[in-house]
Design a protein around this motif. Sequence first.
Motif, PDB file in Angstrom:
ATOM      1  N   LEU A 253      38.102  43.249  43.160  1.00 54.03           N
ATOM      2  CA  LEU A 253      37.086  43.736  42.229  1.00 54.03           C
ATOM      3  C   LEU A 253      36.243  42.600  41.668  1.00 54.03           C
ATOM      4  O   LEU A 253      35.029  42.754  41.480  1.00 54.03           O
ATOM      5  CB  LEU A 253      37.736  44.492  41.069  1.00 54.03           C
ATOM      6  CG  LEU A 253      38.545  45.752  41.399  1.00 54.03           C
ATOM      7  CD1 LEU A 253      39.083  46.368  40.124  1.00 54.03           C
ATOM      8  CD2 LEU A 253      37.693  46.754  42.162  1.00 54.03           C
ATOM      9  N   TYR A 254      36.879  41.476  41.389  1.00 59.69           N
ATOM     10  CA  TYR A 254      36.209  40.361  40.734  1.00 59.69           C
ATOM     11  C   TYR A 254      36.542  39.064  41.460  1.00 59.69           C
ATOM     12  O   TYR A 254      37.661  38.547  41.342  1.00 59.69           O
ATOM     13  CB  TYR A 254      36.627  40.275  39.263  1.00 59.69           C
ATOM     14  CG  TYR A 254      36.339  41.550  38.493  1.00 59.69           C
ATOM     15  CD1 TYR A 254      35.040  41.878  38.115  1.00 59.69           C
ATOM     16  CD2 TYR A 254      37.363  42.444  38.181  1.00 59.69           C
ATOM     17  CE1 TYR A 254      34.764  43.048  37.446  1.00 59.69           C
ATOM     18  CE2 TYR A 254      37.092  43.627  37.497  1.00 59.69           C
ATOM     19  CZ  TYR A 254      35.797  43.918  37.126  1.00 59.69           C
ATOM     20  OH  TYR A 254      35.525  45.078  36.460  1.00 59.69           O
ATOM     21  N   ALA A 255      35.584  38.542  42.212  1.00 57.86           N
ATOM     22  CA  ALA A 255      35.812  37.292  42.941  1.00 57.86           C
ATOM     23  C   ALA A 255      36.125  36.172  41.956  1.00 57.86           C
ATOM     24  O   ALA A 255      35.488  36.068  40.897  1.00 57.86           O
ATOM     25  CB  ALA A 255      34.564  36.934  43.756  1.00 57.86           C
TER      26      ALA A 255
ATOM     27  N   GLY B 118      45.388  42.543  44.883  1.00 59.96           N
ATOM     28  CA  GLY B 118      44.318  43.200  45.631  1.00 59.96           C
ATOM     29  C   GLY B 118      44.000  42.375  46.868  1.00 59.96           C
ATOM     30  O   GLY B 118      43.787  41.172  46.786  1.00 59.96           O
ATOM     31  N   SER B 119      43.980  42.996  48.016  1.00 58.17           N
ATOM     32  CA  SER B 119      43.826  42.239  49.255  1.00 58.17           C
ATOM     33  C   SER B 119      42.361  41.993  49.558  1.00 58.17           C
ATOM     34  O   SER B 119      41.556  42.913  49.583  1.00 58.17           O
ATOM     35  CB  SER B 119      44.471  43.006  50.415  1.00 58.17           C
ATOM     36  OG  SER B 119      43.805  44.228  50.631  1.00 58.17           O
ATOM     37  N   VAL B 120      42.014  40.722  49.761  1.00 54.73           N
ATOM     38  CA  VAL B 120      40.691  40.339  50.245  1.00 54.73           C
ATOM     39  C   VAL B 120      40.896  39.220  51.253  1.00 54.73           C
ATOM     40  O   VAL B 120      41.849  38.446  51.162  1.00 54.73           O
ATOM     41  CB  VAL B 120      39.763  39.851  49.109  1.00 54.73           C
ATOM     42  CG1 VAL B 120      39.373  40.972  48.192  1.00 54.73           C
ATOM     43  CG2 VAL B 120      40.408  38.732  48.302  1.00 54.73           C
TER      44      VAL B 120
ATOM     45  N   ARG C 195      45.992  49.637  40.071  1.00 54.58           N
ATOM     46  CA  ARG C 195      45.030  49.940  41.125  1.00 54.58           C
ATOM     47  C   ARG C 195      44.021  50.960  40.611  1.00 54.58           C
ATOM     48  O   ARG C 195      44.403  51.952  39.971  1.00 54.58           O
ATOM     49  CB  ARG C 195      45.735  50.494  42.368  1.00 54.58           C
ATOM     50  CG  ARG C 195      46.189  49.405  43.317  1.00 54.58           C
ATOM     51  CD  ARG C 195      46.892  49.934  44.534  1.00 54.58           C
ATOM     52  NE  ARG C 195      46.295  51.120  45.134  1.00 54.58           N
ATOM     53  CZ  ARG C 195      46.659  51.596  46.325  1.00 54.58           C
ATOM     54  NH1 ARG C 195      47.624  50.985  47.014  1.00 54.58           N
ATOM     55  NH2 ARG C 195      46.094  52.680  46.810  1.00 54.58           N
ATOM     56  N   PRO C 196      42.715  50.771  40.879  1.00 52.24           N
ATOM     57  CA  PRO C 196      41.703  51.695  40.347  1.00 52.24           C
ATOM     58  C   PRO C 196      41.914  53.150  40.748  1.00 52.24           C
ATOM     59  O   PRO C 196      41.684  54.053  39.936  1.00 52.24           O
ATOM     60  CB  PRO C 196      40.388  51.157  40.921  1.00 52.24           C
ATOM     61  CG  PRO C 196      40.651  49.718  41.187  1.00 52.24           C
ATOM     62  CD  PRO C 196      42.095  49.636  41.581  1.00 52.24           C
TER      63      PRO C 196
END
Length: 479
Positions: free
Chosen positions: A393-395, A29-31, A96-97
């Motif tokens: 979604l979750y740091a 997941g890209s952040v 992926r959600p």
Amino acid sequence: MAATTVSPHGIVRVPHWHLTPPGTASGIGSVADRGPVAVPDARQRFALGGLSRSLHFLRHQGDVLFADAVRAGERDDGVLRYALRGAPRPIAVLYRPDHIKQLMTADEAITPSSTRLSPLAPIVGPDSVLTAVGERHRQQRALLLPRFHGKAVAAYQASIERATEAGLRAWPTGTPVPLTGIAQQITLEVIMSAIFGIADPSEVTPAEKSMGAAILRLMRLSSTPLGTMTQVINMRSSRPLGLLKLTLALVDRTIYRVLAERRAAGDHDSRDDIMALLLSAQTADGEPLSDSEIRDELMTLLLAGHETTSNTVAWMFERLTRNPAVYAQAREAARDGDDAYIEALVNETMRVRPVVPFVGRELLAPFDFGGHRVPAGHTALVSILLLHHRDDLYAQPFDFRPERFLGVRPNPHELMPFGGGVRRCLGAPLAVAELQTVAREILRRVQLRTHDRPGETPRYSNVTMIPARGGLVYAESID
């Protein structure tokens, strides 16, 4: 075990995903500015072929999935593809959600549950609420659902508290103890109360006691290397083969003995337990359920009703004893009656260590997941493990931080320890009630020794992910 290393590019090479240090991103997941990214060292699997590679995937699936998901991170299409020896169909893994929501809300006529193809199928049988599809599944779910919601769950609270008290009394201090053993006894008593209406454990008949012992033996076998090999042997069969067939024959004998005992008593019309419900139920043609149909339902409820819950308890305290600050906060919350924190603790445990790491659907038609086309004939598996460790979604997803769920109502396609859609676990409310009660009482009354040893290795047993040492803990004192 290989040591953890960090490259100049911020890649944290870990021997296994569960040993990832706190503060590390998963790379899924890209952040922006996610910092160091963990990559499990799953390279050895590429040297394997055929059956060996498939066995390696079954026993180390978390490492393989994390490594492959990070490799796919640049395009992040959220689909991994596998063809495993012995698996009935090619596999597409989703994490992926948006893809998961697409699958969970699709027409069940073209995305039936894949449980009939799973290692559970030969165990629970063809007539279980887990393996049934379509109208039969809807009828079975409608029949059983009221026994796991609302007033029914509240009625089980006394059984939960009594079983927890008995478990604490039997817990030895001053020696390491696998928490799964204690939790299994607690959850088995609770599910026996729900299924058989046993208000007091002293009222268990010899036949019911034998059945409980046989179920525990089956569970212990399934978590051994021999159990993994048995799983592979049975992967393409809807009926048990080899050692599994012999083991289940012993279990079935005890179940049918209990059924005969209850039929002879003839009082099921005046009872409100699940077995009485099944004995009184009729098929769509107005016929009573056969013994084999009832057996399949009972096996499903007995296994799903306490194996997943007991292992979640074990994972919870495996995590707490390795996070002293969180443990201290959780103990304070339990003593102060802070139910919101206990609920958050349960959610965080199920996020970082989902006991059921996959749920699956058969694709009877081609699907397009964000431009990634998966042909008909595949099994689509939702990786709950990967979903729960997405950076977006979750740091810091490998950190154990219950506070992330305080005041938060989780999105059902972002936190899904009980599966999703029309196949979501019907016993989820009972499981949550058990988890919160058991967690609160252990935190309030047991002083556990904390430490900084590595996390327990996840062991894959049938469709579950359990702690290899059973959630080994050391109780210094019990009030």
